[in-house]
Design a protein around this motif. Structure first.
Motif, mmCIF file in Angstrom:
data_model
loop_
_atom_site.group_PDB
_atom_site.id
_atom_site.type_symbol
_atom_site.label_atom_id
_atom_site.label_comp_id
_atom_site.label_asym_id
_atom_site.label_seq_id
_atom_site.Cartn_x
_atom_site.Cartn_y
_atom_site.Cartn_z
ATOM 1 N N GLU A 1 5.686 26.655 48.716
ATOM 2 C CA GLU A 1 4.972 27.963 48.771
ATOM 3 C C GLU A 1 5.559 28.621 47.608
ATOM 4 O O GLU A 1 4.668 29.226 46.896
ATOM 5 N N LYS A 2 6.754 28.666 47.225
ATOM 6 C CA LYS A 2 7.564 29.073 46.086
ATOM 7 C C LYS A 2 6.765 28.663 44.803
ATOM 8 O O LYS A 2 6.323 29.244 43.915
ATOM 9 N N LEU A 3 6.653 27.080 44.486
ATOM 10 C CA LEU A 3 5.932 26.580 43.369
ATOM 11 C C LEU A 3 4.466 26.922 43.214
ATOM 12 O O LEU A 3 4.056 27.196 42.206
ATOM 13 N N VAL A 4 3.996 27.097 44.245
ATOM 14 C CA VAL A 4 2.374 27.621 44.426
ATOM 15 C C VAL A 4 2.439 29.116 43.817
ATOM 16 O O VAL A 4 1.676 29.276 42.860
ATOM 17 N N GLN A 5 3.324 29.752 44.250
ATOM 18 C CA GLN A 5 3.109 31.272 43.885
ATOM 19 C C GLN A 5 3.803 31.338 42.221
ATOM 20 O O GLN A 5 3.115 31.916 41.651
ATOM 21 N N VAL A 6 4.473 30.635 41.813
ATOM 22 C CA VAL A 6 5.028 30.515 40.402
ATOM 23 C C VAL A 6 4.015 29.939 39.656
ATOM 24 O O VAL A 6 3.969 30.616 38.463
ATOM 25 N N GLY A 7 3.509 29.008 40.043
ATOM 26 C CA GLY A 7 2.183 28.611 39.284
ATOM 27 C C GLY A 7 0.931 29.228 38.893
ATOM 28 O O GLY A 7 0.575 29.574 38.062
ATOM 29 N N THR A 8 0.842 30.165 40.176
ATOM 30 C CA THR A 8 -0.179 31.228 40.057
ATOM 31 C C THR A 8 0.032 32.252 39.108
ATOM 32 O O THR A 8 -0.674 32.572 38.448
ATOM 33 N N ASP A 9 1.413 32.547 39.294
ATOM 34 C CA ASP A 9 1.708 33.821 38.306
ATOM 35 C C ASP A 9 1.806 33.381 36.812
ATOM 36 O O ASP A 9 1.440 34.157 35.926
ATOM 37 N N LEU A 10 2.354 32.188 36.761
ATOM 38 C CA LEU A 10 2.151 31.814 35.221
ATOM 39 C C LEU A 10 0.927 31.608 34.683
ATOM 40 O O LEU A 10 0.651 31.803 33.635
ATOM 41 N N THR A 11 -0.293 31.110 35.572
ATOM 42 C CA THR A 11 -1.456 30.808 35.228
ATOM 43 C C THR A 11 -1.901 32.063 34.637
ATOM 44 O O THR A 11 -2.815 32.380 33.509
ATOM 45 N N VAL A 12 -1.891 33.327 35.428
ATOM 46 C CA VAL A 12 -2.317 34.640 35.160
ATOM 47 C C VAL A 12 -1.571 35.095 34.197
ATOM 48 O O VAL A 12 -2.436 35.753 33.213
ATOM 49 N N VAL B 1 12.494 23.576 54.617
ATOM 50 C CA VAL B 1 13.042 23.797 53.329
ATOM 51 C C VAL B 1 11.774 23.160 52.168
ATOM 52 O O VAL B 1 11.535 23.859 51.290
ATOM 53 N N LEU B 2 11.372 22.130 52.561
ATOM 54 C CA LEU B 2 10.263 21.546 51.621
ATOM 55 C C LEU B 2 9.196 22.523 51.696
ATOM 56 O O LEU B 2 8.411 22.729 50.556
ATOM 57 N N GLN B 3 8.579 22.952 52.775
ATOM 58 C CA GLN B 3 7.368 23.955 52.757
ATOM 59 C C GLN B 3 7.898 25.044 52.208
ATOM 60 O O GLN B 3 6.983 25.645 51.368
ATOM 61 N N GLN B 4 8.949 25.729 52.246
ATOM 62 C CA GLN B 4 9.247 27.008 51.539
ATOM 63 C C GLN B 4 9.220 26.979 50.113
ATOM 64 O O GLN B 4 8.748 27.321 49.064
#
Length: 89
Positions: free
Chosen positions: A10-21, A4-7
């Motif tokens: 991964e979601k936080l990394v994806q959201v951070g990348t999307d927000l940065t872009v 659960v922590l790994q998922q």
């Protein structure tokens, strides 16, 4: 528990990348649209008689506002379309 922590990570990394872009695109589009608007308004302003011309600072402020407004409308449209797409699923 680790799964659960790994998922979540991964979601936080994806959201951070999307927000940065999105932020980079937002700032770039404000600059580009503002610059285009400034150039057009300056050309139109130079064609007017000297007593009816506006100052360069007024033209700059108008072009920054126009760039911000158009970019905000694009982002609001994009968020609404993403929301409608998720609602239909």
């Amino acid at each position: 528990m680790n799964d659960v922590l790994q998922q979540a990570q991964e979601k936080l990394v994806q959201v951070g990348t999307d927000l940065t872009v999105s932020v980079i695109f937002f700032i770039t589009s404000i600059i580009v649209i503002g610059t285009i608007t400034y150039i057009v308004l300056t050309i139109l302003n130079n064609k007017k008689p000297e007593e009816k011309r506006k100052s360069n600072i007024i033209i700059f402020l108008i072009s920054v506002f126009v760039g911000w407004a158009i970019t905000t409308l694009i982002f609001v449209y994009r968020v609404v379309m993403i929301g409608l797409e998720r609602l239909s699923q």
